[in-house]
Design an enzyme around this catalytic site. Sequence first.
Site, PDB file in Angstrom:
ATOM      1  N   TRP A  38     -26.019  -0.853  13.590  1.00 18.08           N
ATOM      2  CA  TRP A  38     -26.569  -1.299  15.060  1.00 18.08           C
ATOM      3  C   TRP A  38     -25.456  -0.283  15.791  1.00 18.08           C
ATOM      4  O   TRP A  38     -25.502  -0.096  17.128  1.00 18.08           O
ATOM      5  CB  TRP A  38     -24.839  -1.966  14.819  1.00 18.08           C
ATOM      6  CG  TRP A  38     -23.650  -2.052  14.972  1.00 18.08           C
ATOM      7  CD1 TRP A  38     -23.335  -1.980  13.455  1.00 18.08           C
ATOM      8  CD2 TRP A  38     -22.609  -1.711  15.305  1.00 18.08           C
ATOM      9  NE1 TRP A  38     -22.670  -1.421  14.190  1.00 18.08           N
ATOM     10  CE2 TRP A  38     -21.677  -1.638  15.076  1.00 18.08           C
ATOM     11  CE3 TRP A  38     -22.879  -2.462  17.041  1.00 18.08           C
ATOM     12  CZ2 TRP A  38     -20.269  -1.685  15.405  1.00 18.08           C
ATOM     13  CZ3 TRP A  38     -21.139  -2.182  18.185  1.00 18.08           C
ATOM     14  CH2 TRP A  38     -19.712  -2.260  16.824  1.00 18.08           C
ATOM     15  N   ASP A  39     -25.382   0.906  15.319  1.00 18.07           N
ATOM     16  CA  ASP A  39     -24.806   2.222  16.453  1.00 18.07           C
ATOM     17  C   ASP A  39     -25.941   2.289  17.154  1.00 18.07           C
ATOM     18  O   ASP A  39     -25.713   2.996  18.048  1.00 18.07           O
ATOM     19  CB  ASP A  39     -24.602   2.979  15.552  1.00 18.07           C
ATOM     20  CG  ASP A  39     -24.042   2.981  14.101  1.00 18.07           C
ATOM     21  OD1 ASP A  39     -23.370   2.082  13.542  1.00 18.07           O
ATOM     22  OD2 ASP A  39     -23.739   4.192  13.468  1.00 18.07           O
ATOM     23  N   GLU A  95     -15.148  -3.826   9.885  1.00 21.57           N
ATOM     24  CA  GLU A  95     -15.359  -4.474   9.025  1.00 21.57           C
ATOM     25  C   GLU A  95     -13.604  -4.711   7.828  1.00 21.57           C
ATOM     26  O   GLU A  95     -14.582  -4.755   6.779  1.00 21.57           O
ATOM     27  CB  GLU A  95     -16.175  -3.627   8.366  1.00 21.57           C
ATOM     28  CG  GLU A  95     -17.850  -2.763   8.867  1.00 21.57           C
ATOM     29  CD  GLU A  95     -18.675  -1.878   9.263  1.00 21.57           C
ATOM     30  OE1 GLU A  95     -18.375  -1.618   7.889  1.00 21.57           O
ATOM     31  OE2 GLU A  95     -19.025  -1.178   9.799  1.00 21.57           O
TER      32      GLU A  95
END
Length: 779
Positions: free
Chosen positions: A359-360, A486
């Site tokens: 997703w970076d 996370e």
Amino acid sequence: MEHGFDVHPWQLRWRGIDVDVLGRTETLFALSNGHIGLRGTFEEGEPVDHPGTYLNGFYELRGLPYAESGYGYPESGQTVVNVTDGKIIRLLVEDEPMDLRYGRTVEHERTLDFRTGTLRRHTLWTSPTGRTVRIRSERLVSFTKRTIAAIHYEVEPVDEDMKLVLQSDLLANEPVPAPGNDPRLAAALESPLISDLSACRNYWGMLVHHTKQSGLHIAAGMDHEIDFPDRADAFIRADDDLARLTVAANVPQGTKLSLTKYMGYGWSARRSVPALRAQVDAALAMAMETGWEALKADQIEYLEDFWRDADVELDGDPELQQAVRFALFHVLQAGARGQSRAIPAKGLSGPGYDGHTFWDTESFILPMLTYTVPAAAGEELRWRHSTMDKAKSRAAELGQRGAMFPWRSINGDECSGYWPAGTAGVHVSADIANATARYLRATDDEQFETECGVELLVETARLFAGLGHHDVNGKFRIDGVTGPDEYTAVVNNNVFTNLAAQQNLRDAVAAVHRRPDLAREFGVTDAEAAHWESCADDMSIPFDEALGVHQQCESFTLLGAWDFEASVGRYPLLLNYPYYDLYRKQVVKQADLVFAMYSFGSAFTPEQKVRNFDYYYPLTVRDSSLSACCEAVVAAEVGYLDLSYDLMCESVFTDLHDLHSNVSSGLHIAALAGAWTDCVAGFGGMRDFGGNITFAPRLPSRLTYLSFRMAVGDSKFVVAVDRDSATYRLLSGPPIDLAHHGDKFTLQERHPVTKGIPELVKREPPKAPPGCEPYRRNE
């Protein structure tokens, strides 16, 4: 000279030889165009830490081991392959191999030039038997000829005549070091390439291979020009894994033996071996016809255009200026010529994270590219769209409608074996949708909207409409997800995820109203669009009334406290503590709620932003390189300008100063893109909410001037900020509506606008967790 590098606004130069930091310099001196990536290893092949030549999207499959498997677990992982190495040009001086570990290195420097896009090297070396040679080389990976890289290499005897031999190689199945226990490193692949063809003639060589499991074919070719005033003996041979041109000559003192090497690369999952060979043959012929000097000239012209549209200038910190341009250059290299391929987290600079994209890309890298090199942003989003069938299949496998894009992948299939961070990280689908909407607003790319954009928005909206549900209180909940943090996994109503989904749903509604023809094509009814709208309007956003802060996720502020004092010296926590313990405590790996305040700032009041930042900053250990840049943006917005500056430096110097001790495995491209974000969105205060471009610039005490350039639609403009004012100048294109600290104005060509900067209400910033203070350089 700091951290081994000279400070220069347009170059990165390393002087001297230090074999202990080879891995670091190989990464930092990597060249790429988004299709081909060459690590900055020496032409002579040794000494070397980690050889690396990569093609975007070229990977091998490997099994994912599970102690206990479960339904919906991905079955195979993907790992980027170190493909055929064409960088090698070995030198023998009177039968002695040139190797910087032996003999005496009198002079040695390497320079990465951000304006020429080349890596230059100069070495004066004396062999163990006392013979001295001067070596100069320059290499490039072409931005204008996507399949081509080239090296110009010359060697000159010093003080006496010498017999010199050059060996120019194409080497497949090059041995690479085994990875350690760090999960961020790549899996080991042993001899992943199987030979299909080897051929050679004159100065030309070609190797074609395929992978054992993924079935991808790669062709690598080389051709040469030899420049020597006298006769040089040359011959070439090729076998399964090696093609080698050998050039031998008696070189008088004062004379140079020069070799220009052109490399061509192509790969395909479908095309035949003869077709790939023909493609690379044609590319090499084109490169030979163009010639080295013209390739360089094209590279310089390409970069002149880039810097004209994307440069960021700073006064007050020369090393930071160098680092920012280094960052922008590498982000460009990662995405410039991907041609509908992903942008991996490491670009093509190393094997870290197995070469996966996360997703970076959409959340950190595409914002910079969208406003500076929009074509590159569009190509990456086209790649996401090309994997739509895989995303829809993954959603169906998990009992959902719409498209569920992978947490980590090379080809579009989910290959994360850790589902709490992978499968549950559903915000990646909203991140892609939000990047799509941003790109459409900034470019008005109607063709992309028709071919890709509306479908991306529709299918991701369907995912979130199905993932969530209205509870008894009428609130729309999205449960059982993992947000950007996370260390807090599988939670209910993560604020970032819910706000991202809310934006996704609203953008999808706007898209189907704007394009009813495409809405019908994708089967969107009025009732479905109305449902999306109600889901967005009723979205649950947890808030702790007693503390006056948003909860990162439901009940987060009720979790136990983490013992930060006991953790000093034990970062990153993921390598020193069990996830089971991390999940149950108030400890944040990477900015989550804070990132939401930047990305979806209109959902928070100014007072809430201050209180939220003050609460979450002391809980965030920044074990991810993604944290510092978004914390810097919000710190600047709430008035902690000097803290913002320190956080920006942490992001910008992540790789140059190897702050995470893992740069040898590749660059942190998202952190590098954060250099642009921190300048433009942080100190420039730029926001784009609903297509309204606004600015709220302010400088920290260490900087006296900042300017940056942007493109929105057909309008290109520059913003220049000093202590007291900001000046906006339209460089080309139609007038554009902007705002400065809430004051709206229309910017027109030849009519710059200068506005004063309001006085800042100063506040004392919160403290970071012990042992996690922002990075400070020796000043």
